[in-house]
Scaffold this motif. Sequence first.
Motif, PDB file in Angstrom:
ATOM      1  N   GLY A  89      55.643 -46.897 -46.887  1.00 41.32           N
ATOM      2  CA  GLY A  89      55.002 -46.846 -48.196  1.00 41.32           C
ATOM      3  C   GLY A  89      56.058 -46.417 -49.172  1.00 41.32           C
ATOM      4  O   GLY A  89      57.053 -45.815 -48.771  1.00 41.32           O
ATOM      5  N   PRO A  90      55.861 -46.743 -50.445  1.00 40.97           N
ATOM      6  CA  PRO A  90      56.916 -46.426 -51.396  1.00 40.97           C
ATOM      7  C   PRO A  90      57.205 -44.937 -51.481  1.00 40.97           C
ATOM      8  O   PRO A  90      56.291 -44.125 -51.366  1.00 40.97           O
ATOM      9  N   SER A  91      58.473 -44.654 -51.652  1.00 44.96           N
ATOM     10  CA  SER A  91      58.877 -43.286 -51.892  1.00 44.96           C
ATOM     11  C   SER A  91      58.252 -42.886 -53.226  1.00 44.96           C
ATOM     12  O   SER A  91      58.360 -43.613 -54.207  1.00 44.96           O
ATOM     13  N   GLY A  92      57.532 -41.779 -53.251  1.00 48.62           N
ATOM     14  CA  GLY A  92      56.795 -41.413 -54.462  1.00 48.62           C
ATOM     15  C   GLY A  92      55.308 -41.664 -54.268  1.00 48.62           C
ATOM     16  O   GLY A  92      54.515 -41.401 -55.138  1.00 48.62           O
ATOM     17  N   SER A  93      54.948 -42.182 -53.067  1.00 49.45           N
ATOM     18  CA  SER A  93      53.528 -42.424 -52.796  1.00 49.45           C
ATOM     19  C   SER A  93      52.892 -41.193 -52.158  1.00 49.45           C
ATOM     20  O   SER A  93      51.759 -41.238 -51.706  1.00 49.45           O
ATOM     21  N   GLY A  94      53.630 -40.098 -52.112  1.00 51.53           N
ATOM     22  CA  GLY A  94      53.095 -38.873 -51.516  1.00 51.53           C
ATOM     23  C   GLY A  94      53.292 -38.868 -50.015  1.00 51.53           C
ATOM     24  O   GLY A  94      52.657 -38.104 -49.282  1.00 51.53           O
ATOM     25  N   LYS A  95      54.216 -39.703 -49.557  1.00 52.12           N
ATOM     26  CA  LYS A  95      54.431 -39.886 -48.127  1.00 52.12           C
ATOM     27  C   LYS A  95      54.856 -38.613 -47.399  1.00 52.12           C
ATOM     28  O   LYS A  95      54.328 -38.300 -46.337  1.00 52.12           O
ATOM     29  N   THR A  96      55.801 -37.886 -48.000  1.00 52.39           N
ATOM     30  CA  THR A  96      56.333 -36.710 -47.303  1.00 52.39           C
ATOM     31  C   THR A  96      55.247 -35.681 -47.037  1.00 52.39           C
ATOM     32  O   THR A  96      55.160 -35.124 -45.940  1.00 52.39           O
ATOM     33  N   THR A  97      54.400 -35.453 -48.060  1.00 48.72           N
ATOM     34  CA  THR A  97      53.310 -34.482 -47.884  1.00 48.72           C
ATOM     35  C   THR A  97      52.372 -34.955 -46.779  1.00 48.72           C
ATOM     36  O   THR A  97      51.948 -34.167 -45.925  1.00 48.72           O
TER      37      THR A  97
END
Length: 198
Positions: free
Chosen positions: A16-24
């Motif tokens: 998913g795009p970086s900035g899609s809240g992926k890390t959280t």
Amino acid sequence: MPDPVSTSGQIVVLSGPSGSGKTTIVNRLIAESPVGLLKSVSATTRAPRPQEKDGEDYYFLSDSQFRTRLENDEFLEHAEVFSSGFLYGTLRTELNRAWQQECWAFLEIDVEGALNVMQQYPDAVTIFLKTPSPEEFERRLRARGTETEDVIRKRLATAAKELQFADRYRHIVVNDQLDQAVTEICEILKSEETKNNA
Ligand code: 5GP
């Protein structure tokens, strides 16, 4: 090259795009998933950011170290991400590290890498994380305030391109509400586990 048929464990791929809240979401899933997940530590040629630790966030390699390991067929997949000139890849040893601990190997990788994994492991559980709208995605990316304008533009272009491949994933989850997205992914993993055990 190891025979994919001899897979001794499951693979979960999240893109998913970086900035899609992926890390959280990744961190929440590691803590809350109904199946044991072990996050694969990728190798990259990009420089570490402040706070990032070698061997934890990434294996930080020089370009020549990366290419040597590539020549030795040590990567399950690799890609140049965001047209950045930097290489990212999943080492095969990361799969075994997860499986030895009876966990599912959890790969957070870009679309190019994911398509590659799907070919080798058609049973991999693949999840595409979408932002509600392109405008919302841009807003989130800018709100982080960590990237230059040039990087932001490249990431927006990559995200638009990657979105075209969303339907190649087994599951698409919209990250509108964080809690809801985490719950949805946990349910997907639970049902995949049930299917596995059937
Ligand atoms: P960052 O440089 O912000 O840490 O990561 C950028 C992106 O690189 C991530 O969002 C992820 O999609 C992608 N990425 C990280 N590791 C890998 C990997 O091992 N393989 C591939 N193909 N992409 C990766």
